[in-house]
Scaffold this motif. Structure first.
Motif, PDB file in Angstrom:
ATOM      1  N   THR A 175     -33.752 -42.901  52.296  1.00 28.28           N
ATOM      2  CA  THR A 175     -31.775 -43.271  52.176  1.00 28.28           C
ATOM      3  C   THR A 175     -32.180 -43.358  53.543  1.00 28.28           C
ATOM      4  O   THR A 175     -30.955 -43.723  53.926  1.00 28.28           O
ATOM      5  CB  THR A 175     -31.744 -42.042  51.323  1.00 28.28           C
ATOM      6  N   ASN A 176     -32.329 -43.860  54.837  1.00 32.72           N
ATOM      7  CA  ASN A 176     -32.374 -43.404  56.118  1.00 32.72           C
ATOM      8  C   ASN A 176     -31.928 -45.277  56.210  1.00 32.72           C
ATOM      9  O   ASN A 176     -30.823 -44.930  57.111  1.00 32.72           O
ATOM     10  CB  ASN A 176     -33.081 -43.437  57.061  1.00 32.72           C
ATOM     11  N   CYS A 177     -32.296 -45.487  55.698  1.00 31.46           N
ATOM     12  CA  CYS A 177     -31.930 -47.170  55.837  1.00 31.46           C
ATOM     13  C   CYS A 177     -31.830 -47.254  54.007  1.00 31.46           C
ATOM     14  O   CYS A 177     -31.100 -48.277  54.308  1.00 31.46           O
ATOM     15  CB  CYS A 177     -33.288 -47.980  55.422  1.00 31.46           C
ATOM     16  N   GLN A 231     -22.127 -46.186  73.799  1.00 33.69           N
ATOM     17  CA  GLN A 231     -20.258 -45.964  73.501  1.00 33.69           C
ATOM     18  C   GLN A 231     -19.947 -45.544  72.259  1.00 33.69           C
ATOM     19  O   GLN A 231     -19.933 -45.173  71.923  1.00 33.69           O
ATOM     20  CB  GLN A 231     -19.765 -47.510  74.223  1.00 33.69           C
ATOM     21  N   HIS A 232     -21.125 -46.490  71.027  1.00 34.68           N
ATOM     22  CA  HIS A 232     -20.520 -45.697  69.316  1.00 34.68           C
ATOM     23  C   HIS A 232     -21.989 -45.729  68.426  1.00 34.68           C
ATOM     24  O   HIS A 232     -21.789 -45.160  67.556  1.00 34.68           O
ATOM     25  CB  HIS A 232     -20.477 -47.371  69.032  1.00 34.68           C
ATOM     26  N   CYS A 233     -23.327 -44.820  69.959  1.00 38.88           N
ATOM     27  CA  CYS A 233     -24.059 -44.687  68.733  1.00 38.88           C
ATOM     28  C   CYS A 233     -25.029 -43.396  69.453  1.00 38.88           C
ATOM     29  O   CYS A 233     -25.220 -42.517  68.594  1.00 38.88           O
ATOM     30  CB  CYS A 233     -25.316 -46.094  68.949  1.00 38.88           C
ATOM     31  N   ALA A 234     -24.503 -43.438  70.802  1.00 39.79           N
ATOM     32  CA  ALA A 234     -25.225 -42.169  71.967  1.00 39.79           C
ATOM     33  C   ALA A 234     -25.326 -41.161  70.902  1.00 39.79           C
ATOM     34  O   ALA A 234     -25.803 -40.194  71.107  1.00 39.79           O
ATOM     35  CB  ALA A 234     -26.020 -42.554  73.249  1.00 39.79           C
ATOM     36  N   ARG A 235     -24.182 -41.274  70.467  1.00 36.86           N
ATOM     37  CA  ARG A 235     -23.256 -39.260  70.178  1.00 36.86           C
ATOM     38  C   ARG A 235     -24.323 -38.985  69.234  1.00 36.86           C
ATOM     39  O   ARG A 235     -23.953 -37.952  68.847  1.00 36.86           O
ATOM     40  CB  ARG A 235     -22.419 -39.666  70.112  1.00 36.86           C
ATOM     41  N   CYS A 236     -24.408 -39.853  68.027  1.00 33.41           N
ATOM     42  CA  CYS A 236     -25.122 -39.416  66.984  1.00 33.41           C
ATOM     43  C   CYS A 236     -26.331 -39.400  67.427  1.00 33.41           C
ATOM     44  O   CYS A 236     -27.891 -38.242  67.324  1.00 33.41           O
ATOM     45  CB  CYS A 236     -25.256 -39.253  66.093  1.00 33.41           C
ATOM     46  N   HIS A 237     -27.384 -40.623  67.683  1.00 33.65           N
ATOM     47  CA  HIS A 237     -28.828 -41.135  67.569  1.00 33.65           C
ATOM     48  C   HIS A 237     -29.491 -41.044  68.723  1.00 33.65           C
ATOM     49  O   HIS A 237     -30.632 -40.900  69.086  1.00 33.65           O
ATOM     50  CB  HIS A 237     -28.768 -42.441  67.668  1.00 33.65           C
ATOM     51  N   GLY A 238     -28.341 -39.814  70.085  1.00 37.19           N
ATOM     52  CA  GLY A 238     -29.536 -39.780  71.735  1.00 37.19           C
ATOM     53  C   GLY A 238     -29.001 -40.502  72.875  1.00 37.19           C
ATOM     54  O   GLY A 238     -29.660 -42.099  72.249  1.00 37.19           O
ATOM     55  N   TYR A 270     -30.032 -37.321  62.321  1.00 38.99           N
ATOM     56  CA  TYR A 270     -29.916 -38.502  62.607  1.00 38.99           C
ATOM     57  C   TYR A 270     -31.151 -39.427  63.040  1.00 38.99           C
ATOM     58  O   TYR A 270     -31.814 -38.507  63.977  1.00 38.99           O
ATOM     59  CB  TYR A 270     -28.458 -38.624  64.297  1.00 38.99           C
ATOM     60  N   PRO A 271     -31.504 -39.975  62.612  1.00 38.52           N
ATOM     61  CA  PRO A 271     -33.056 -40.386  62.524  1.00 38.52           C
ATOM     62  C   PRO A 271     -32.950 -40.695  63.815  1.00 38.52           C
ATOM     63  O   PRO A 271     -32.087 -41.727  64.119  1.00 38.52           O
ATOM     64  CB  PRO A 271     -33.297 -41.164  61.502  1.00 38.52           C
ATOM     65  N   PRO A 272     -34.153 -40.760  64.195  1.00 40.50           N
ATOM     66  CA  PRO A 272     -34.292 -41.746  65.548  1.00 40.50           C
ATOM     67  C   PRO A 272     -34.189 -43.228  65.682  1.00 40.50           C
ATOM     68  O   PRO A 272     -34.636 -43.922  64.457  1.00 40.50           O
ATOM     69  CB  PRO A 272     -35.827 -41.671  65.946  1.00 40.50           C
ATOM     70  N   LEU A 273     -34.125 -43.885  66.903  1.00 42.24           N
ATOM     71  CA  LEU A 273     -34.470 -45.245  66.401  1.00 42.24           C
ATOM     72  C   LEU A 273     -35.005 -46.273  67.314  1.00 42.24           C
ATOM     73  O   LEU A 273     -35.299 -47.655  66.937  1.00 42.24           O
ATOM     74  CB  LEU A 273     -32.911 -45.773  66.833  1.00 42.24           C
ATOM     75  N   GLY A 323     -40.408 -43.300  65.611  1.00 44.07           N
ATOM     76  CA  GLY A 323     -38.949 -44.406  64.751  1.00 44.07           C
ATOM     77  C   GLY A 323     -40.218 -45.205  64.175  1.00 44.07           C
ATOM     78  O   GLY A 323     -41.375 -45.444  64.055  1.00 44.07           O
ATOM     79  N   TYR A 324     -38.741 -46.122  63.867  1.00 38.47           N
ATOM     80  CA  TYR A 324     -39.872 -47.943  62.945  1.00 38.47           C
ATOM     81  C   TYR A 324     -40.562 -48.649  64.104  1.00 38.47           C
ATOM     82  O   TYR A 324     -40.535 -48.499  65.107  1.00 38.47           O
ATOM     83  CB  TYR A 324     -39.084 -48.253  62.167  1.00 38.47           C
ATOM     84  N   GLN A 325     -41.735 -49.241  63.437  1.00 41.89           N
ATOM     85  CA  GLN A 325     -42.658 -49.740  63.538  1.00 41.89           C
ATOM     86  C   GLN A 325     -42.171 -50.995  63.652  1.00 41.89           C
ATOM     87  O   GLN A 325     -41.723 -51.403  63.364  1.00 41.89           O
ATOM     88  CB  GLN A 325     -44.107 -49.904  62.955  1.00 41.89           C
ATOM     89  N   GLN A 383     -27.399 -57.370  60.826  1.00 43.65           N
ATOM     90  CA  GLN A 383     -26.605 -57.757  58.895  1.00 43.65           C
ATOM     91  C   GLN A 383     -26.286 -55.800  58.677  1.00 43.65           C
ATOM     92  O   GLN A 383     -25.686 -55.768  58.082  1.00 43.65           O
ATOM     93  CB  GLN A 383     -27.204 -58.168  57.839  1.00 43.65           C
ATOM     94  N   TRP A 384     -28.108 -55.172  58.529  1.00 43.71           N
ATOM     95  CA  TRP A 384     -27.103 -53.550  58.128  1.00 43.71           C
ATOM     96  C   TRP A 384     -26.511 -53.053  59.127  1.00 43.71           C
ATOM     97  O   TRP A 384     -25.555 -51.731  58.480  1.00 43.71           O
ATOM     98  CB  TRP A 384     -28.367 -53.295  58.082  1.00 43.71           C
ATOM     99  N   LEU A 385     -26.526 -53.315  60.531  1.00 42.19           N
ATOM    100  CA  LEU A 385     -25.888 -52.214  61.657  1.00 42.19           C
ATOM    101  C   LEU A 385     -24.003 -52.536  60.714  1.00 42.19           C
ATOM    102  O   LEU A 385     -22.919 -51.468  60.520  1.00 42.19           O
ATOM    103  CB  LEU A 385     -26.319 -53.059  62.882  1.00 42.19           C
ATOM    104  N   ASN A 417     -23.037 -51.045  58.096  1.00 42.56           N
ATOM    105  CA  ASN A 417     -23.128 -49.673  57.572  1.00 42.56           C
ATOM    106  C   ASN A 417     -22.771 -48.487  59.183  1.00 42.56           C
ATOM    107  O   ASN A 417     -23.186 -47.286  58.995  1.00 42.56           O
ATOM    108  CB  ASN A 417     -24.526 -49.369  57.101  1.00 42.56           C
ATOM    109  N   MET A 418     -22.926 -49.225  60.317  1.00 41.41           N
ATOM    110  CA  MET A 418     -22.715 -48.022  61.751  1.00 41.41           C
ATOM    111  C   MET A 418     -22.020 -48.588  62.438  1.00 41.41           C
ATOM    112  O   MET A 418     -21.319 -50.137  61.970  1.00 41.41           O
ATOM    113  CB  MET A 418     -24.407 -48.691  62.215  1.00 41.41           C
ATOM    114  N   PRO A 419     -20.985 -47.278  62.880  1.00 44.22           N
ATOM    115  CA  PRO A 419     -21.576 -46.368  63.380  1.00 44.22           C
ATOM    116  C   PRO A 419     -21.461 -45.601  61.957  1.00 44.22           C
ATOM    117  O   PRO A 419     -20.409 -45.595  61.085  1.00 44.22           O
ATOM    118  CB  PRO A 419     -20.602 -45.452  63.884  1.00 44.22           C
ATOM    119  N   TYR A 420     -22.120 -44.889  61.982  1.00 44.50           N
ATOM    120  CA  TYR A 420     -22.160 -44.088  60.069  1.00 44.50           C
ATOM    121  C   TYR A 420     -20.733 -43.356  59.916  1.00 44.50           C
ATOM    122  O   TYR A 420     -20.020 -43.693  58.322  1.00 44.50           O
ATOM    123  CB  TYR A 420     -23.109 -42.942  59.995  1.00 44.50           C
ATOM    124  N   ASP A 421     -20.083 -43.014  60.830  1.00 48.09           N
ATOM    125  CA  ASP A 421     -18.625 -42.541  60.294  1.00 48.09           C
ATOM    126  C   ASP A 421     -17.612 -43.913  60.682  1.00 48.09           C
ATOM    127  O   ASP A 421     -16.283 -43.221  59.691  1.00 48.09           O
ATOM    128  CB  ASP A 421     -18.338 -41.382  61.393  1.00 48.09           C
TER     129      ASP A 421
END
Ligand code: HEC
Ligand code: HEC
Length: 334
Positions: free
Chosen positions: A92-94, A197-204, A220-223, A228-230, A243-245, A248-252
């Motif tokens: 469900t992370n993706c 600016q937009h991602c590090a606050r959750c994904h580190g 918050y899953p690893p990137l 992370g994914y391979q 396309q997915w970002l 769907n992201m930033p998540y909130d």
């Protein structure tokens, strides 16, 4: 402000049975419209999980849904039902909302779309084999036995969500949101600043994500990195990820009907996330696509059926590549 109230034009939701119809009237005056027969409105699907039947089939469906949501708990490195995944991410992370969220690598049609020819393998795969593709990467795992309770549950769940797809009407979000290709290549350097600016606050800052206190899976899953994914998984491709970002992201902040990132920003961020020189990942042995002409244009390993270098396939600019394919009557897939 409610999400539905900020959309341009006048739009309205109306609930009909299990289906929500999304209808928009873009004309200021309906009488100015040419009298063309109306195309059927694309519907937004709603999956009512309280309707899972109370029988053996329903039990499998329910377990399949639980596996989508809590994959690492059941089949992760310390899984209670078997140790299959190499990392602690969840499907469900993706495939958000257990594969039912529109434009989030949606799985509502998967049951009816397989067996299907897959260019990566150069073979017709069953849905079970396709599930195992995601188990082996992005989850860096070993395949589930095809007759395991878990595989049967995944398939039962996909069949059940597919029953919410109307047969005679189009619906929204089973394909990805398109992105317009910029004239220039995607840039990991521009992407880095946007990521901070937009991602590090959750994904580190190092893309490591944040483990849940119980260490079973992530808040918050690893990137990137070891967990992370391979490479060779579709999220590692810049167009696909962008396309997915976008949806769907930033998540909130992002929704499919109100994306937060511009197309160019989404591509720059995907370029940064997928920059292997700075963000190594567990490697894979074989790079697939036995027929180079069928290779996704944003796949970063040759050989290719064209003259463009691997870096251009990876980062773009993509338009010269799609033009090249078009001129030769070939299909550019991505
Ligand atoms: C890192 C992100 C990610 C994770 C985690 C992930 N997948 Fe996927 N999955 C993808 C992408 C990307 C695609 C291809 C989507 C596309 O081509 O638009 C895909 C495709 C699929 C498909 C084929 C869909 C179709 O109709 O063709 C299935 C089935 C699937 N995944 C199942 C799973 C299952 C089950 C899990 C958990 C064990 C999982 N995935 C975990 C990214 C992921
Ligand atoms: C508010 C926190 C938050 C922010 C900000 C955020 N994400 Fe996420 N991200 C999440 C969560 C939570 C998930 C998992 C979604 C789920 O399980 O439903 C996720 C999932 C992902 C995934 C798929 C899973 C994986 O780990 O590979 C990617 C890729 C991703 N985010 C990239 C980004 C990028 C790039 C940005 C910045 C544009 C971003 N995220 C901003 C919370 C966030």
């Amino acid at each position: 402000m409610k999400r539905t109230s900020v959309i341009r034009n006048s739009c309205a939701f109306s609930a009909i049975a299990a289906v929500i119809v999304w209808s928009c009237n873009t004309a200021t005056n309906a009488r100015e419209q040419a009298p063309v027969p109306a195309a059927p409105a694309a519907v937004l699907l709603h999956v009512d999980t309280t309707a899972i039947p109370d029988d053996k089939y329903g039990e499998a469906v329910r377990y399949g849904r639980a596996l989508m949501l809590n994959t690492a708990y059941y089949i992760g490195p310390d899984g209670t039902s078997g140790k299959y995944l190499g990392n602690r991410m969840n499907c469900t992370n993706c495939h958000q909302d257990a594969g039912t969220k529109p434009f989030s690598f949606n799985l509502m049609l998967s049951h009816e779309n397989y067996p299907q020819y897959r260019a990566r393998e150069g073979q017709v795969l069953t849905l079970a084999e396709r599930v195992n593709n995601c188990v082996t990467r992005p989850h860096n795992g070993r395949p589930l036995p095809l007759n395991s309770k878990e595989m049967v549950a995944f398939l039962a769940y996909f069949r059940w969500i597919n029953s919410f797809v109307p047969k005679t009407q189009p619906h929204k979000g089973s394909k990805n949101l398109p992105v317009t290709f910029p004239d220039i290549a995607a840039s990991p350097v521009r992407g880095e600043a946007l990521y901070q600016q937009h991602c590090a606050r959750c994904h580190g800052n190092s893309g490591e994500g944040q483990l849940r206190p119980d260490n079973i899976t992530y808040t918050y899953p690893p990137l990137w990195g070891k967990y992370g994914y391979q490479p060779g998984s579709s999220m590692h491709r810049i167009i696909k990820q962008a396309q997915w970002l976008k949806a769907n992201m930033p998540y909130d902040k992002a929704t499919w009907n109100r994306p937060f990132l511009s197309d160019a920003e989404a591509m720059d961020i995907a370029a940064f996330v997928n920059d292997d020189s700075r963000h190594p990942r567990p490697d894979i042995k074989n790079y697939d696509y036995p027929h180079p002409a069928e290779k996704a244009i944003d796949y970063d390993k040759g050989p290719y059926a064209d003259t463009f270098p691997a870096t251009q396939h990876k980062y773009g600019p993509y338009l010269p590549i799609t033009d090249y394919y078009e001129k030769r009557g070939m299909k550019a897939s991505y």
